[in-house]
Design an enzyme around this catalytic site. Structure first.
Site, PDB file in Angstrom:
ATOM      1  N   ARG A 137       0.825  -1.206   0.000  1.00 29.05           N
ATOM      2  CA  ARG A 137       0.000   0.000   0.000  1.00 29.05           C
ATOM      3  C   ARG A 137       0.861   1.258   0.000  1.00 29.05           C
ATOM      4  O   ARG A 137       0.548   2.241  -0.625  1.00 29.05           O
ATOM      5  CB  ARG A 137      -0.919  -0.001   1.224  1.00 29.05           C
ATOM      6  N   TYR A 138       1.966   1.223   0.741  1.00 35.46           N
ATOM      7  CA  TYR A 138       2.855   2.378   0.828  1.00 35.46           C
ATOM      8  C   TYR A 138       4.029   2.170  -0.127  1.00 35.46           C
ATOM      9  O   TYR A 138       4.376   1.038  -0.457  1.00 35.46           O
ATOM     10  CB  TYR A 138       3.380   2.533   2.261  1.00 35.46           C
ATOM     11  N   ARG A 141       7.417  -0.028   1.351  1.00 41.73           N
ATOM     12  CA  ARG A 141       7.334  -1.131   2.308  1.00 41.73           C
ATOM     13  C   ARG A 141       6.136  -2.022   2.016  1.00 41.73           C
ATOM     14  O   ARG A 141       5.163  -1.573   1.404  1.00 41.73           O
ATOM     15  CB  ARG A 141       7.258  -0.615   3.742  1.00 41.73           C
ATOM     16  N   CYS A 150      -3.411 -17.360  15.089  1.00 42.98           N
ATOM     17  CA  CYS A 150      -2.884 -16.578  16.206  1.00 42.98           C
ATOM     18  C   CYS A 150      -2.951 -17.444  17.463  1.00 42.98           C
ATOM     19  O   CYS A 150      -3.680 -18.432  17.506  1.00 42.98           O
ATOM     20  CB  CYS A 150      -3.734 -15.331  16.448  1.00 42.98           C
ATOM     21  N   CYS A 154      -8.428 -11.803  19.029  1.00 47.55           N
ATOM     22  CA  CYS A 154      -8.930 -10.532  19.564  1.00 47.55           C
ATOM     23  C   CYS A 154     -10.266 -10.242  18.892  1.00 47.55           C
ATOM     24  O   CYS A 154     -10.353 -10.256  17.653  1.00 47.55           O
ATOM     25  CB  CYS A 154      -7.954  -9.405  19.246  1.00 47.55           C
ATOM     26  N   CYS A 157     -10.450  -7.800  15.846  1.00 45.75           N
ATOM     27  CA  CYS A 157      -9.348  -7.958  14.889  1.00 45.75           C
ATOM     28  C   CYS A 157      -9.690  -7.385  13.506  1.00 45.75           C
ATOM     29  O   CYS A 157     -10.695  -7.757  12.900  1.00 45.75           O
ATOM     30  CB  CYS A 157      -8.991  -9.430  14.752  1.00 45.75           C
ATOM     31  N   ARG A 159      -8.218  -8.069  10.828  1.00 44.90           N
ATOM     32  CA  ARG A 159      -8.138  -9.135   9.802  1.00 44.90           C
ATOM     33  C   ARG A 159      -8.998 -10.332  10.171  1.00 44.90           C
ATOM     34  O   ARG A 159      -8.690 -11.461   9.795  1.00 44.90           O
ATOM     35  CB  ARG A 159      -6.689  -9.576   9.613  1.00 44.90           C
ATOM     36  N   ASP A 318     -10.688   0.095  13.920  1.00 49.75           N
ATOM     37  CA  ASP A 318     -11.167   0.080  12.538  1.00 49.75           C
ATOM     38  C   ASP A 318     -12.656  -0.262  12.480  1.00 49.75           C
ATOM     39  O   ASP A 318     -13.204  -0.868  13.394  1.00 49.75           O
ATOM     40  CB  ASP A 318     -10.379  -0.956  11.728  1.00 49.75           C
ATOM     41  N   ASP A 355      -6.648   4.432  10.618  1.00 51.10           N
ATOM     42  CA  ASP A 355      -6.352   3.785   9.344  1.00 51.10           C
ATOM     43  C   ASP A 355      -7.540   4.141   8.450  1.00 51.10           C
ATOM     44  O   ASP A 355      -8.664   3.684   8.690  1.00 51.10           O
ATOM     45  CB  ASP A 355      -6.222   2.262   9.533  1.00 51.10           C
ATOM     46  N   LYS A 362      -2.531   4.962   7.194  1.00 46.73           N
ATOM     47  CA  LYS A 362      -2.598   5.561   8.542  1.00 46.73           C
ATOM     48  C   LYS A 362      -2.520   7.080   8.460  1.00 46.73           C
ATOM     49  O   LYS A 362      -1.629   7.620   7.824  1.00 46.73           O
ATOM     50  CB  LYS A 362      -1.438   5.060   9.390  1.00 46.73           C
TER      51      LYS A 362
HETATM   52  S1  SF4 Z   1      -5.337  -8.505  16.290  1.00 46.39           S
HETATM   53 FE1  SF4 Z   1      -5.988 -10.158  14.904  1.00 46.39          FE
HETATM   54  S2  SF4 Z   1      -4.086 -10.830  13.926  1.00 46.39           S
HETATM   55 FE2  SF4 Z   1      -3.505  -9.693  15.759  1.00 46.39          FE
HETATM   56  S3  SF4 Z   1      -3.323 -11.259  17.367  1.00 46.39           S
HETATM   57 FE3  SF4 Z   1      -5.376 -10.412  17.497  1.00 46.39          FE
HETATM   58  S4  SF4 Z   1      -6.599 -11.842  16.262  1.00 46.39           S
HETATM   59 FE4  SF4 Z   1      -4.481 -12.165  15.685  1.00 46.39          FE
END
Ligand code: SF4
Length: 412
Positions: A137-138, A141, A150, A154, A157, A159, A318, A355, A362
């Site tokens: 995207r940038y 990088r 994971c 979370c 998350c 993603r 987000d 973001d 960002k």
């Molecule tokens: S934010 Fe998403 S990618 Fe990062 S540790 Fe938590 S669940 Fe996994």
């Protein structure tokens, strides 16, 4: 689990005392797993194997689970899997429905409610992906997604469309294609390994990947983004650190949101990374009832410095589908930044960012410190609200007028 909000008489302690309580380091302890052998408990593979992954397990370990949480846990595996390491589970206060650790990892039914402006890919990563598992995207990088797994998940998350593969997202990154793309694009000088969590790979697999990236002459800088130091500090073994230090300059960004996550185990784990010469930053997400409080945030950033970790970014949450119940407002974020800048060490102050929805990248968000800028002067405000004039001609040369504090800013 010690309640860091209430004092002996049940009343909330004054903010200075509360700050100190939040900054104390404690071990996560053993809790339910008190009779497990040390060798097992400290083995990251044992922790992964014994994760809590079902609503029934959760209810058995925590009879105070609310109906909203039980229903959320039942449905979790259709959206973003439920997984909590035994170590991290021990940080949850079962008596507190709003425990800041609990809110981050225990699903709620509210996750199934999606507002019209929420998205499954709020940062537009898929539209900036030239080959599977790579986001460019940038200009200089790339984000290299190495896995969709994971140690724990979370609930906010970004993603969640791909991690844990609960929604059947087609995540099949091919390292050969990703590395080939980087090798062919000489403008890429910085590669960030993320996912999912790169530190879930075995030492051998990670070493192989890092060696191949290091062999590309124009790649100057490697980064790893990982929540493992806080979800699974046992993974930060001396062997892992010895391997990582071969690939300098290599930075690691950890992810923690509340000071309670910074245990003695985490302090030791990130200390091992720091001793291996790895510069450490922390990324936090601003979350309602977790860290949307200036005292909590100040305790977090000060405690991070005590762990040799620089607070790097504070993200506005987000617009991920089903996250409204965890999202704090931008004005709350600005108020927290206002309470940090000038009130604590500059190193402790993260950059607050949004973001930009849809893939704008960002964007830094700051309280207003420049009140006015015109030919002849810049008016600035400090953390105490005092206003100062900095004399400057449009081309930057001094105007001959002395700098001054404005005694009556309301008249400016
Ligand atoms: S934010 Fe998403 S990618 Fe990062 S540790 Fe938590 S669940 Fe996994």
């Amino acid at each position: 689990m010690k309640d860091d909000k209430s004092s002996a008489n049940g009343e909330e302690p004054p903010s200075g005392q509360r700050l100190q309580l939040l900054k104390e380091f404690h071990s996560a302890g053993r809790g339910y797993w008190h009779d497990v052998l040390d060798a097992d408990w400290n083995d990251w593979r044992w922790q992964l194997k014994h994760r809590i992954t079902t609503a029934e397990q959760l209810q058995r370990l925590m009879p105070t689970l609310t109906p909203e949480e039980f229903a959320g846990a039942k449905l979790a595996n259709t959206k973003l899997a439920l997984a909590i390491t035994p170590y991290f589970f021990n940080l949850i206060d079962p008596a507190d429905e709003n425990c800041p650790v609990r809110l981050q990892v225990i699903p709620k039914l509210a996750e199934t409610q999606t507002a019209p402006w929420e998205m499954s890919d709020p940062c537009g990563e898929d539209s900036h992906s030239p080959v599977p598992g790579l986001v460019h995207r940038y200009p200089d990088r790339v984000l290299f997604l190495v896995t969709d797994r994971c140690a724990a998940y979370c609930r906010y998350c970004t993603r969640s469309r791909l991690v844990s593969n609960a929604t059947g997202y087609d995540f099949h990154p091919e390292f050969d294609k990703q590395i080939e793309y980087i090798a062919q694009h000489s403008e890429i000088r910085d590669v960030l390994l993320s996912g999912g969590d790169p530190l879930l790979l075995s030492d051998d697999k990670l070493e192989n990947l890092l060696s191949r990236l290091r062999a590309i002459p124009h790649v100057e800088f490697l980064r790893i983004g990982s929540r493992i130091p806080t979800f699974l500090p046992q993974r930060i073994t001396p062997e892992l650190c010895a391997m990582l230090k071969k690939f300098h300059p290599l930075f690691v960004s950890i992810h923690s949101n509340h000071p309670r996550e910074l245990t003695t185990e985490v302090r030791d784990a990130v200390g091992r990374l720091a001793d291996a010469g790895i510069p450490l930053g922390n990324q936090s997400v601003l979350l309602k009832h977790v860290n949307d409080d200036p005292v909590v945030m100040k305790a977090l950033v000060q405690k991070l410095l005590m762990c040799r970790v620089k607070p790097y970014y504070l993200y506005q949450c987000d617009l991920i589908s089903g996250s409204a119940h965890l999202r704090a407002s931008v004005s709350t974020g600005l108020e927290i930044m206002e309470q940090l800048r000038g009130h604590t060490t500059g190193y402790a102050v993260p950059q607050y960012v949004i973001d930009a929805p849809g893939g704008g990248g960002k964007v830094p968000i700051n309280p207003e410190y420049v009140l006015c800028r015109n030919a002849g002067r810049v008016l600035i405000r400090n953390y105490e609200g005092k206003v100062f004039e900095y004399p400057e001609a449009p081309d930057g040369t001094p105007t001959g007028k002395p700098p001054k504090e404005i005694a009556e800013p309301q008249l400016v």
